[in-house]
Design an enzyme around this catalytic site. Structure first.
Site, PDB file in Angstrom:
ATOM      1  N   ASP A  41     -54.127 -51.085 -32.075  1.00 22.04           N
ATOM      2  CA  ASP A  41     -53.090 -51.905 -31.433  1.00 22.04           C
ATOM      3  C   ASP A  41     -51.689 -51.346 -31.675  1.00 22.04           C
ATOM      4  OD1 ASP A  41     -55.141 -53.781 -30.755  1.00 22.04           O
ATOM      5  OD2 ASP A  41     -54.913 -54.736 -32.707  1.00 22.04           O
ATOM      6  N   ASP A  99     -45.398 -55.979 -32.197  1.00 26.05           N
ATOM      7  CA  ASP A  99     -44.592 -55.525 -31.071  1.00 26.05           C
ATOM      8  C   ASP A  99     -43.192 -55.250 -31.589  1.00 26.05           C
ATOM      9  OD1 ASP A  99     -43.961 -55.396 -28.015  1.00 26.05           O
ATOM     10  OD2 ASP A  99     -42.455 -56.764 -28.827  1.00 26.05           O
ATOM     11  N   GLY A 117     -62.073 -65.412 -33.963  1.00 28.18           N
ATOM     12  CA  GLY A 117     -62.783 -66.497 -33.307  1.00 28.18           C
ATOM     13  C   GLY A 117     -62.113 -67.851 -33.361  1.00 28.18           C
ATOM     14  N   ASN A 152     -54.109 -68.975 -27.196  1.00 26.95           N
ATOM     15  CA  ASN A 152     -54.181 -68.397 -28.543  1.00 26.95           C
ATOM     16  C   ASN A 152     -52.924 -67.590 -28.821  1.00 26.95           C
ATOM     17  OD1 ASN A 152     -55.160 -67.675 -31.044  1.00 26.95           O
ATOM     18  ND2 ASN A 152     -56.652 -66.195 -30.280  1.00 26.95           N
ATOM     19  N   ILE A 154     -51.589 -65.028 -30.294  1.00 27.27           N
ATOM     20  CA  ILE A 154     -51.660 -63.693 -30.887  1.00 27.27           C
ATOM     21  C   ILE A 154     -51.232 -62.670 -29.841  1.00 27.27           C
ATOM     22  CG2 ILE A 154     -53.555 -64.423 -32.409  1.00 27.27           C
ATOM     23  CD1 ILE A 154     -55.390 -62.538 -30.815  1.00 27.27           C
ATOM     24  N   TYR A 172     -58.299 -64.327 -24.981  1.00 24.37           N
ATOM     25  CA  TYR A 172     -59.368 -65.277 -24.656  1.00 24.37           C
ATOM     26  C   TYR A 172     -58.736 -66.661 -24.432  1.00 24.37           C
ATOM     27  CZ  TYR A 172     -62.575 -61.494 -25.715  1.00 24.37           C
ATOM     28  OH  TYR A 172     -63.246 -60.298 -25.686  1.00 24.37           O
ATOM     29  N   TRP A 173     -59.378 -67.784 -24.774  1.00 20.91           N
ATOM     30  CA  TRP A 173     -58.768 -69.107 -24.622  1.00 20.91           C
ATOM     31  C   TRP A 173     -57.932 -69.238 -23.348  1.00 20.91           C
ATOM     32  CZ3 TRP A 173     -60.215 -67.879 -29.552  1.00 20.91           C
ATOM     33  CH2 TRP A 173     -60.865 -68.882 -30.263  1.00 20.91           C
ATOM     34  N   GLU A 208     -56.664 -59.918 -23.010  1.00 25.30           N
ATOM     35  CA  GLU A 208     -55.740 -60.101 -24.138  1.00 25.30           C
ATOM     36  C   GLU A 208     -54.734 -58.960 -24.176  1.00 25.30           C
ATOM     37  OE1 GLU A 208     -58.302 -60.196 -27.546  1.00 25.30           O
ATOM     38  OE2 GLU A 208     -59.001 -58.147 -27.276  1.00 25.30           O
TER      39      GLU A 208
END
Length: 321
Positions: A41, A99, A117, A152, A154, A172-173, A208
């Site tokens: 990342d 970032d 998760g 989420n 993140i 996700y979410w 994501e």
């Protein structure tokens, strides 16, 4: 004459032949890099003092430094020890997906703390006068999500647009979201709307890691789709859509909304470079660059730094060079 007639006939038949599937896209390999290549990342910036810094998931926000964007040295961590509040979100004080940006005479580092998760997550931020490891002052939480939310907090990424400061985020979410930040405090504007930018049609909504850049009159939303963090079994790939407004709606070349699963493929795994994703886009000497990680199939799936220049087509779409 027979050869000429045969050639002409073959050309005619080919012209009327049924359409076949297009060839598999050919993607360029990343720029060669040396030194410490292991990373996950990555967020990269050209420092005002010269050279480059790359921060990443791993350690207490792992740091790599380079003088030429080719050779990278391990420079330790952004922080010597995790800030105490990180332990509210995981037992190890483990931060994810930073970032980095520069504004107002300071470097700003946003990052996520969470557990695998769960969307009990937080995005924190720190500032530094130099952008170098060991010089960061942590300022706590900028934005959070809880198990009752359908997003989420993140994978943060900042962009300044139309005189306002915005942070995209999400994993996700229901996908990618965006919230406005107060440029004075660095935190989310109290009561600010949480905009929805991208998702997938079906659970688990595997999109994501957003990164938004402006080119011409459009904003471009890059995001990572499918499965991360599975070594050589990763299926991560990078897709993009664009919008004339930073808050969307974002669509791909065919006009498919990214809120309905759209997104043009920018880069996916090829050869030894498996699971390309966790991307960010940075500017260097007037050019845009794509930074990402891939899992090296020739080195037991170790995650490594990928760098490619981004070019732009005449009709304004990014292409990896």
């Amino acid at each position: 004459m027979r050869l000429r007639v045969t050639t002409v006939l073959a050309a005619v038949l080919l012209a009327f032949a049924p359409a076949t599937a297009s060839a598999t896209p050919v993607y360029p390999d990343p720029q060669p890099v040396t030194g410490q290549q292991i990373i996950h990342d990555p967020t990269v910036i050209r420092l005002k003092s010269g050279g480059y810094a790359a921060y990443s998931t791993g350690g207490v926000i792992g740091t790599r430094l380079s003088k030429d964007r080719v050779h990278w040295d391990d420079a330790g961590n952004a922080f010597a020890t995790p800030p105490s509040w990180w332990y509210e979100y995981n037992d190890t004080g483990d931060p994810w997906a930073p970032d980095i940006s520069y504004r107002g005479g300071r470097y700003w580092l946003y990052y996520a703390v969470s557990s695998w998760g769960t969307n009990h997550s937080a995005i924190g931020f720190a500032t530094s006068p130099s952008g170098l490891p060991g010089t960061w002052t942590d300022h706590g939480k900028a934005f959070t999500s809880e198990r009752t939310d359908d997003y989420n907090a993140i994978d943060p990424a900042l962009i300044r647009a139309q005189g306002r400061l915005w942070m995209s985020f999400g994993s996700y979410w229901t996908g990618i979201r965006m919230v406005e930040l107060d440029p004075r405090t660095g935190r989310a504007v109290p009561g600010a709307e949480v905009h929805h930018l991208a998702t997938r049609p079906d659970a688990p909504y595997a999109v994501e890691g957003p990164s938004i850049v402006r080119h011409g009159r459009y904003y471009y939303l890059f995001a990572s789709y499918d499965t991360c963090c599975a070594g050589v079994n990763s299926t991560y790939k990078i897709r993009v859509g664009r919008s004339t407004s930073v808050t969307g709606p974002y669509v791909d070349r065919q006009g498919r909304p990214m809120l309905e699963g759209g997104g043009d493929l920018v880069l996916e795994g090829h050869g030894r470079y498996v699971g390309t994703g966790g991307e960010s886009v940075f500017r260097d000497r007037g050019r845009d660059w794509l930074a990402y990680h891939y899992y090296d199939a020739e080195d037991d799936g170790v995650p490594k730094l990928g760098l490619n220049r981004l070019d732009w087509t005449r009709d304004g779409w990014p292409t990896v060079a």
